[in-house]
Design an enzyme around this catalytic site. Structure first.
Site, short mmCIF file in Angstrom:
data_model
loop_
_atom_site.label_atom_id
_atom_site.label_comp_id
_atom_site.label_asym_id
_atom_site.label_seq_id
_atom_site.Cartn_x
_atom_site.Cartn_y
_atom_site.Cartn_z
N HIS A 1 0.82 -1.20 0.00
CA HIS A 1 0.00 0.00 0.00
C HIS A 1 0.86 1.26 0.00
O HIS A 1 1.78 1.37 0.80
CB HIS A 1 -0.92 -0.02 1.22
CG HIS A 1 -1.94 1.04 1.22
ND1 HIS A 1 -2.41 1.60 2.37
CD2 HIS A 1 -2.60 1.66 0.21
CE1 HIS A 1 -3.32 2.51 2.08
NE2 HIS A 1 -3.45 2.57 0.77
N ASP B 1 8.71 5.52 -20.73
CA ASP B 1 9.01 5.34 -22.15
C ASP B 1 10.49 5.04 -22.37
O ASP B 1 11.29 5.03 -21.43
CB ASP B 1 8.55 6.56 -22.95
CG ASP B 1 9.24 7.86 -22.56
OD1 ASP B 1 10.38 7.85 -22.05
OD2 ASP B 1 8.63 8.92 -22.79
N HIS C 1 6.84 18.09 -15.42
CA HIS C 1 7.58 17.06 -16.16
C HIS C 1 8.96 16.83 -15.54
O HIS C 1 9.40 15.69 -15.38
CB HIS C 1 7.69 17.46 -17.63
CG HIS C 1 8.23 16.38 -18.49
ND1 HIS C 1 9.37 16.52 -19.23
CD2 HIS C 1 7.79 15.11 -18.72
CE1 HIS C 1 9.61 15.40 -19.88
NE2 HIS C 1 8.67 14.53 -19.60
N ASN D 1 5.35 8.62 -19.25
CA ASN D 1 5.95 8.22 -17.98
C ASN D 1 4.88 8.29 -16.91
O ASN D 1 4.46 9.38 -16.52
CB ASN D 1 7.14 9.13 -17.64
CG ASN D 1 8.10 9.21 -18.81
OD1 ASN D 1 8.58 8.19 -19.30
ND2 ASN D 1 8.37 10.41 -19.30
#
Length: 151
Positions: free
Chosen positions: A20, A28, A98, A123
């Protein structure tokens, strides 16, 4: 021989260790995997295997409570975002810059699974959850508020 599911021994083994709130990053082909990360490299050639296939197989074996992707995904790769929303129904979706996905998030992941995907912003972080009905489905158990809607 294993009958079904993920046959890659290393990936199957890592999935069995996740608990958990653990984070698994599926990325990628161009992702800069940190040197010290637990790297599972599935990439063979361009789009072999592709991102969606790997995510789909993993989703069949994990309870995914949260999905995190770069903040660019909803606007710059809306097909991927729509697919994620459909595949991971019920998960909480968040975004990060990003650069943070490439850096900080990668260092937090228990493992980074590299695909052969040539998928812009491909990603995706998966936060593991629990199967709420199996854990909290008995009458004598108090259900935490965050799981009540999943029973």
């Amino acid at each position: 021989m294993k009958r079904s599911g993920i046959l890659n021994a290393e990936l199957s083994g890592v999935l069995a260790t996740l608990g958990h709130t653990d984070l698994l990053l599926v990325v990628d082909a161009g992702f800069p995997v940190p040197r010290d990360a637990h790297r599972i490299d599935l990439a063979l050639a361009e789009n072999l295997p592709d991102l969606r296939t790997v995510l789909d197989l993993i989703a069949d074996e994990l309870v995914v409570e949260g999905v995190v992707r770069a903040e660019d995904v909803p606007t710059h790769n809306p097909r991927l975002d729509a697919w994620l929303q459909e595949r991971f129904t019920g998960a909480e979706f968040t975004t990060r810059p990003h650069a943070e996905v490439l850096g900080g998030l990668a260092r937090q992941a228990k493992a980074v699974v590299r695909t052969g995907a040539f998928e812009p912003w491909g990603n995706i972080g998966l936060y593991c959850g629990v199967d709420a009905p199996r854990w909290f489905g008995r009458k004598d158990i108090v259900v935490p508020e965050e799981y009540a809607s999943k029973l």
